[in-house]
Write a protein that holds these residues in place. Structure first.
Motif, short mmCIF file in Angstrom:
data_model
loop_
_atom_site.label_atom_id
_atom_site.label_comp_id
_atom_site.label_asym_id
_atom_site.label_seq_id
_atom_site.Cartn_x
_atom_site.Cartn_y
_atom_site.Cartn_z
N ILE A 25 0.85 -1.20 0.00
CA ILE A 25 0.00 0.00 0.00
C ILE A 25 0.87 1.24 0.00
O ILE A 25 1.71 1.44 0.89
N TYR A 26 0.68 2.07 -1.00
CA TYR A 26 1.45 3.32 -1.12
C TYR A 26 0.71 4.50 -0.49
O TYR A 26 1.32 5.41 0.05
N LEU A 27 -0.61 4.49 -0.62
CA LEU A 27 -1.37 5.64 -0.13
C LEU A 27 -2.77 5.22 0.29
O LEU A 27 -3.26 4.16 -0.06
N THR A 28 -3.40 6.10 1.07
CA THR A 28 -4.76 5.88 1.57
C THR A 28 -5.66 6.99 1.06
O THR A 28 -5.25 8.16 0.98
N VAL A 29 -6.90 6.64 0.74
CA VAL A 29 -7.91 7.58 0.28
C VAL A 29 -9.04 7.60 1.32
O VAL A 29 -9.48 6.55 1.78
N PHE A 30 -9.50 8.80 1.68
CA PHE A 30 -10.52 8.91 2.73
C PHE A 30 -11.28 10.24 2.59
O PHE A 30 -10.77 11.19 1.98
N PHE B 189 -6.16 12.09 -0.52
CA PHE B 189 -5.22 10.98 -0.49
C PHE B 189 -4.10 11.37 0.47
O PHE B 189 -3.82 12.55 0.65
N GLN B 190 -3.48 10.37 1.08
CA GLN B 190 -2.31 10.63 1.91
C GLN B 190 -1.34 9.47 1.76
O GLN B 190 -1.74 8.31 1.82
N GLY B 191 -0.07 9.80 1.56
CA GLY B 191 0.95 8.78 1.41
C GLY B 191 1.20 8.05 2.72
O GLY B 191 1.14 8.64 3.80
N VAL B 192 1.50 6.77 2.63
CA VAL B 192 1.85 5.98 3.82
C VAL B 192 3.25 6.39 4.26
O VAL B 192 4.20 6.32 3.47
N PRO B 193 3.41 6.83 5.52
CA PRO B 193 4.74 7.25 5.98
C PRO B 193 5.70 6.05 6.07
O PRO B 193 5.27 4.92 6.28
N LEU B 194 6.99 6.33 5.92
CA LEU B 194 7.98 5.26 6.02
C LEU B 194 8.11 4.75 7.45
O LEU B 194 8.51 3.60 7.67
N SER B 195 7.78 5.60 8.42
CA SER B 195 7.77 5.22 9.83
C SER B 195 6.81 6.15 10.54
O SER B 195 6.43 7.18 9.99
N PRO B 196 6.41 5.85 11.79
CA PRO B 196 5.41 6.69 12.46
C PRO B 196 5.80 8.16 12.57
O PRO B 196 4.93 9.03 12.50
N ARG C 67 5.78 6.58 1.05
CA ARG C 67 6.04 5.57 0.03
C ARG C 67 5.71 6.07 -1.38
O ARG C 67 5.97 5.36 -2.36
N ILE C 68 5.10 7.24 -1.49
CA ILE C 68 4.71 7.73 -2.82
C ILE C 68 5.72 8.75 -3.34
O ILE C 68 6.44 9.39 -2.58
N LYS C 69 5.73 8.88 -4.64
CA LYS C 69 6.51 9.91 -5.32
C LYS C 69 5.54 10.68 -6.21
O LYS C 69 4.89 10.10 -7.08
N VAL C 70 5.44 11.97 -5.96
CA VAL C 70 4.52 12.84 -6.71
C VAL C 70 5.34 13.74 -7.62
O VAL C 70 6.39 14.26 -7.20
N PRO C 71 4.93 13.92 -8.87
CA PRO C 71 5.67 14.82 -9.76
C PRO C 71 5.89 16.19 -9.11
O PRO C 71 4.94 16.78 -8.57
N GLU C 72 7.10 16.66 -9.14
CA GLU C 72 7.43 17.92 -8.47
C GLU C 72 6.58 19.09 -8.97
O GLU C 72 6.21 19.97 -8.20
N GLU C 73 6.24 19.07 -10.27
CA GLU C 73 5.48 20.19 -10.82
C GLU C 73 4.04 20.21 -10.32
O GLU C 73 3.34 21.21 -10.46
N TRP C 74 3.56 19.11 -9.72
CA TRP C 74 2.22 19.08 -9.13
C TRP C 74 2.20 19.63 -7.70
O TRP C 74 1.18 20.13 -7.25
N CYS C 75 3.32 19.53 -7.02
CA CYS C 75 3.37 19.88 -5.60
C CYS C 75 3.15 21.38 -5.39
O CYS C 75 3.77 22.21 -6.07
#
Length: 427
Positions: free
Chosen positions: A341-346, A355-362, A368-376
């Protein structure tokens, strides 16, 4: 006095949904500066279409969600509270009645209270347990809470008002060479933490057969019964014991080592100040422990639902039809699908879906996701044009969270992010 009003009646406007330390403390500062505050908490606002003082939303002077964030000389980006403190901090201190050492107050409060909030809100600080920022985080209404978001927000404003007032009292003593005996303060802390556990164990009707040791030992002894009492069942109680211990008792039971990064003001020092100046440090700590327990019980009560949704996840996406605290459960899950699982939708508390990316640790800001820089950092029509997703609303400058108007749009956006992440991983 702060009154929550409709947008049409508001003189001040901030964002709705989950609240954060920056706009909570900003509200405290604005109340000092202007007196009565008629505040609306809204999902969206165009700052150009209102005469209200808009902060932490709207992409205006006192927002910080723009792509080109305003930064301090040390490189840390301002949040809404830092921007307000930058422009009005000395005036606010004068309103409080401070005249001597004005520059010292301004810079010391900025260094210890304001700047760390800025850093953490922008994902640039070091997130640790039991700070004033983590208290605000767990003070948001739980998924099954009976308290409204506005009521919880006002309670958090009260908390941050206390933080500012007691820290100013402490600084006043420091400037007048009346140093606090921190060793005595930490001795008091050790004693009162143990007392709090035993008091709450009595309230939970535990049979207290042992009072040897400190707070950690007492929590190990009686924590499972306490969690079971609050949860009305023993299901997952051992997990609650572990999490409350890690969240509350461990960080408060030992004097902390210095952190390398900027982090928020620690709760144990605030408690010592409250006990020294107001004799209510014990009450304060017990209130936070109760909030930690309530938070953990709420998470426990949603664990089975999250586990079921993990097993139903497809194409690296977990869907929650109602928001439930999911990070802790997902990161501890033993499901054979959890690592995919890379991300959660709610559903978003501000309307629409996130949507929110799953963190690598708490404690990690990395996901775990990579979003195109031009979208950020892009929003609305500009984001729609870049992504090709009708209804796309925003993607945070850090790329870890974003929103859309409806479920279909958020799923399209999520699937494109998954595809981009997969391509990124293979190149």
């Amino acid at each position: 006095m702060i009154t929550i009003v409709e947008e049409k009646d508001a003189k001040f406007i901030t964002h709705a949904g989950s609240f954060h330390p920056d706009e909570v403390m900003a509200t405290v500062l604005l109340e000092i500066l202007y007196g009565d505050i008629d505040l609306a908490r809204v999902a969206e606002i165009d700052e150009k279409e209102t005469d209200a003082f808009v902060y932490d939303i709207g992409l205006g002077k006192y927002d910080h969600h723009q792509e080109d964030k305003v930064r301090r000389e040390n490189g840390i980006a301002y949040s809404s509270v830092g921007l307000i403190w930058r422009d009005y901090g000395k005036q606010i201190l004068e309103k409080i009645g401070l005249k001597d050492y004005l520059e010292d107050y301004y810079y010391d409060i900025d260094d210890q209270i304001i700047m760390p909030i800025d850093a953490l809100d922008n994902g640039e600080g070091e997130r640790i347990s039991m700070t004033i920022s983590s208290v605000i985080s767990i003070s948001n209404p739980f998924w099954n809470s009976h308290i409204s978001g506005d009521e919880a927000f006002l309670n958090s404003v009260d908390f941050m008002r206390t933080v500012l007032n007691v820290y100013i009292k402490y600084l006043t003593d420091v400037y007048n060479n009346n140093e606090l005996d921190w060793d005595d303060g930490y001795d008091w802390l050790d004693t009162v933490l143990k007392k709090i556990v035993l008091d709450i164990a009595n309230e939970a009707k535990c049979f207290i057969f042992n009072e040897e040791g400190g707070a950690l030992e007492m929590w190990d002894e009686y924590g499972e019964e306490i969690i079971t009492y609050y949860n009305h069942t023993s299901k997952h109680a051992e997990q609650g014991v572990y999490d409350v211990k890690k969240m509350f008792f461990q960080p408060l039971s030992f004097e902390r080592e210095e952190t390398e990064g900027v982090t928020a003001y620690p709760v144990e020092q605030l408690a010592i100040l409250l006990e020294h100046y107001h004799k209510n440090g014990e009450e304060f700590l017990k209130g936070i422990l109760n909030t930690c327990i309530d938070s953990e019980v709420s998470r426990i009560q949603g664990m089975d639902y999250v586990e079921a949704q993990i097993d139903l996840s497809e194409n690296h996406i977990m869907i929650l039809e109602q928001f439930v605290p999911w990070k802790g459960t997902l990161l501890k899950s033993e499901s054979n699908k959890v690592n995919d699982i890379y991300l959660t939708v709610f559903p978003s508390q501000r309307g629409g879906w996130n949507f929110q990316g799953v963190p690598l640790s708490p404690a990690s800001f990395d996901t775990r996701i990579k979003v195109p820089e031009e979208w950020c950092g892009k929003r609305d029509s500009e984001l729609v044009e870049l992504t090709g997703v009708q209804g796309a609303r925003f993607i945070h400058p850090g790329g870890f969270i974003g929103g859309a108007e409806n479920f279909e749009s958020i799923m399209e956006l999520a699937n494109r992010i998954v595809k981009y992440t997969e391509n990124y991983k293979t190149h």
